[in-house]
Design a protein around this motif. Structure first.
Motif, short mmCIF file in Angstrom:
data_model
loop_
_atom_site.label_atom_id
_atom_site.label_comp_id
_atom_site.label_asym_id
_atom_site.label_seq_id
_atom_site.Cartn_x
_atom_site.Cartn_y
_atom_site.Cartn_z
N GLN A 135 -36.17 19.93 12.32
CA GLN A 135 -35.67 21.20 12.86
C GLN A 135 -34.15 21.22 12.90
O GLN A 135 -33.52 22.22 12.53
CB GLN A 135 -36.24 21.42 14.26
N GLU A 136 -33.55 20.11 13.33
CA GLU A 136 -32.09 20.08 13.45
C GLU A 136 -31.40 20.10 12.09
O GLU A 136 -30.25 20.55 11.97
CB GLU A 136 -31.65 18.84 14.24
N PHE A 137 -32.07 19.62 11.05
CA PHE A 137 -31.49 19.65 9.71
C PHE A 137 -31.83 20.95 8.97
O PHE A 137 -31.39 21.13 7.83
CB PHE A 137 -31.98 18.46 8.89
N ALA A 138 -32.61 21.83 9.58
CA ALA A 138 -33.11 23.01 8.88
C ALA A 138 -32.02 24.04 8.60
O ALA A 138 -32.15 24.86 7.69
CB ALA A 138 -34.25 23.65 9.67
N GLY A 139 -30.95 24.03 9.37
CA GLY A 139 -29.88 25.01 9.18
C GLY A 139 -29.10 24.77 7.89
O GLY A 139 -29.21 23.73 7.24
N ASP A 140 -28.28 25.74 7.55
CA ASP A 140 -27.46 25.66 6.35
C ASP A 140 -26.37 24.61 6.52
O ASP A 140 -25.69 24.56 7.54
CB ASP A 140 -26.84 27.03 6.07
N ALA A 141 -26.22 23.74 5.54
CA ALA A 141 -25.19 22.69 5.58
C ALA A 141 -24.91 22.22 4.17
O ALA A 141 -25.78 22.29 3.29
CB ALA A 141 -25.65 21.52 6.45
N ASP A 142 -23.70 21.73 3.95
CA ASP A 142 -23.33 21.16 2.66
C ASP A 142 -23.67 19.68 2.57
O ASP A 142 -23.88 19.15 1.48
CB ASP A 142 -21.83 21.33 2.41
N LEU A 143 -23.71 19.02 3.71
CA LEU A 143 -24.03 17.59 3.74
C LEU A 143 -24.81 17.29 5.00
O LEU A 143 -24.38 17.65 6.11
CB LEU A 143 -22.74 16.76 3.70
N ARG A 144 -25.94 16.63 4.85
CA ARG A 144 -26.79 16.28 5.99
C ARG A 144 -26.78 14.77 6.13
O ARG A 144 -27.18 14.05 5.20
CB ARG A 144 -28.21 16.80 5.79
N ILE A 145 -26.35 14.28 7.30
CA ILE A 145 -26.19 12.85 7.54
C ILE A 145 -27.08 12.43 8.70
O ILE A 145 -27.04 13.04 9.78
CB ILE A 145 -24.72 12.50 7.86
N PHE A 146 -27.88 11.41 8.49
CA PHE A 146 -28.71 10.84 9.54
C PHE A 146 -28.11 9.50 9.96
O PHE A 146 -27.76 8.67 9.11
CB PHE A 146 -30.14 10.63 9.04
N ASP A 181 -28.96 13.87 2.92
CA ASP A 181 -28.19 13.34 1.79
C ASP A 181 -27.79 11.89 1.99
O ASP A 181 -27.78 11.11 1.05
CB ASP A 181 -26.91 14.17 1.60
N LEU A 182 -27.44 11.54 3.24
CA LEU A 182 -26.83 10.25 3.51
C LEU A 182 -27.34 9.69 4.83
O LEU A 182 -27.36 10.39 5.84
CB LEU A 182 -25.30 10.41 3.56
N VAL A 183 -27.75 8.43 4.81
CA VAL A 183 -28.14 7.71 6.03
C VAL A 183 -27.09 6.63 6.29
O VAL A 183 -26.76 5.84 5.40
CB VAL A 183 -29.53 7.06 5.89
N LEU A 184 -26.57 6.58 7.52
CA LEU A 184 -25.59 5.57 7.91
C LEU A 184 -26.20 4.66 8.98
O LEU A 184 -26.78 5.15 9.96
CB LEU A 184 -24.32 6.22 8.46
N ALA A 185 -26.07 3.34 8.80
CA ALA A 185 -26.67 2.39 9.73
C ALA A 185 -25.84 1.12 9.77
O ALA A 185 -24.87 0.96 9.02
CB ALA A 185 -28.11 2.08 9.32
N GLY A 186 -26.23 0.21 10.67
CA GLY A 186 -25.53 -1.07 10.81
C GLY A 186 -26.53 -2.20 10.96
O GLY A 186 -27.36 -2.42 10.10
N HIS A 187 -26.43 -2.93 12.06
CA HIS A 187 -27.42 -3.90 12.54
C HIS A 187 -27.34 -5.30 11.94
O HIS A 187 -27.22 -6.27 12.67
CB HIS A 187 -28.83 -3.34 12.36
N LYS A 188 -27.43 -5.48 10.64
CA LYS A 188 -27.55 -6.82 10.07
C LYS A 188 -26.22 -7.45 9.67
O LYS A 188 -26.21 -8.57 9.15
CB LYS A 188 -28.49 -6.79 8.85
N HIS A 189 -25.13 -6.74 9.88
CA HIS A 189 -23.79 -7.25 9.58
C HIS A 189 -23.58 -7.49 8.08
O HIS A 189 -22.70 -8.24 7.70
CB HIS A 189 -23.48 -8.54 10.35
N VAL A 190 -24.40 -6.86 7.27
CA VAL A 190 -24.28 -6.99 5.81
C VAL A 190 -24.17 -5.58 5.22
O VAL A 190 -25.12 -4.80 5.27
CB VAL A 190 -25.50 -7.71 5.20
N PRO A 191 -23.02 -5.24 4.66
CA PRO A 191 -22.87 -3.91 4.06
C PRO A 191 -23.65 -3.81 2.75
O PRO A 191 -23.66 -4.74 1.95
CB PRO A 191 -21.36 -3.79 3.82
N GLU A 197 -34.65 7.88 -4.20
CA GLU A 197 -34.92 9.23 -4.68
C GLU A 197 -33.63 10.06 -4.55
O GLU A 197 -32.62 9.68 -5.13
CB GLU A 197 -36.12 9.84 -3.95
N ASP A 198 -33.61 11.12 -3.77
CA ASP A 198 -32.40 11.95 -3.68
C ASP A 198 -31.56 11.65 -2.44
O ASP A 198 -30.69 12.43 -2.06
CB ASP A 198 -32.78 13.44 -3.68
#
Length: 269
Positions: A135-146, A181-191, A197-198
């Motif tokens: 629902q929160e990503f349903a609006g119009d946007a040029d870039l969607r980041i989780f 479009d893009l998922v950003l995460a951390g946790h394992k200290h390894v970039p 897919e897309d």
């Protein structure tokens, strides 16, 4: 997909795994990262958790003191598994607010979710959250980041190359339905970075500790969006930067760079 703002330029700084209060925390690294990020003047800063070592209040106070010095109006912060130890999530809420949040910055939509469980290193998104995320990503946007703390895919070189988000498969399906479009995460200290897919999934390392695997170095990420092109740079406090991936939000074609050596991978479109 259109441009993220009028001139097509948008910059994100992504830091993670600060681990204030621990024996491996290096204040000079954090000081330097803050200085470099402020000089960069990003449009958005994302911090993907593990602000503390054991979730204790003095560690949170120290972490907040550092994050308050970041000069950016748009700051997204979520807890990590270390922050949820010892009922530490109550201190997170007192100092940073909700553990789940939504932020719209220009034409960029950011949905951030607390993937932690109290006193457990393993994480999950939670199937009950999927409708809300979509629902929160349903609006119009040029870039969607989780934004999340744990990783969705196994990371090479972590010593335990397995998925530690219990519901990763269903979560990935949710994010794909939502057009992320893009998922950003951390946790394992390894970039690391992948195209799935897309969707592009990018993990950063620890910005300010020596809790490193192999020959890893403390780092953070800078994501530069110009029109329909996205470039992700790994920056080392005091020691320059290297690009790890770039991609098109229109065609999803990408080039991936590993360990400073250009390794072009052209996606089929």
């Amino acid at each position: 997909m259109g441009r993220v703002n009028e001139d097509g330029a948008f910059t994100i700084a992504h830091i993670s795994d600060i681990h204030c209060g621990g024996p491996h925390f290096v204040p000079n690294l954090m000081e330097r990262a803050i200085s470099e990020i402020n000089e960069l003047a990003p449009d958005l800063i994302v911090c993907t958790g593990d602000l503390t070592t054991a979730g204790y209040k003095p560690e949170y106070v120290q972490a907040k003191g550092y994050l308050d010095r970041l000069e950016c109006e748009s700051l997204v912060v979520i807890p990590g598994n270390h922050d949820s130890r010892n009922v530490g999530y109550v201190h997170f809420e007192e100092m940073f607010g909700d553990r789940n949040s939504v932020l719209q910055v220009g034409r960029v939509t950011v949905v951030a979710v607390d993937s932690t469980q109290p006193d457990l290193d393993e994480g999950q998104i939670g199937r009950g959250r999927y409708p809300w995320i979509e629902q929160e990503f349903a609006g119009d946007a040029d870039l969607r980041i989780f934004v999340m703390h744990h990783h969705l895919l196994p990371i090479p070189g972590t010593g335990r190359e397995r998925n530690i988000v219990f519901d990763a498969g269903d979560a990935i399906e949710c994010l794909q339905r939502a057009g992320v479009d893009l998922v950003l995460a951390g946790h394992k200290h390894v970039p690391y970075a992948w195209r799935l897919e897309d969707m592009f999934i990018v993990n950063t390392g620890t910005v300010s500790t020596t809790r490193l695997r192999g020959n890893g170095r403390p780092c953070y990420l800078v994501i530069e969006i110009s029109g329909r092109q996205v470039s992700v740079w790994r920056r080392y406090p005091y020691h320059g930067q290297e690009r790890i991936i770039q991609f098109s939000t229109e065609t999803r074609a990408y080039e991936k760079y590993m360990a400073g050596i250009e390794d072009e991978v052209h996606a089929r479109t």
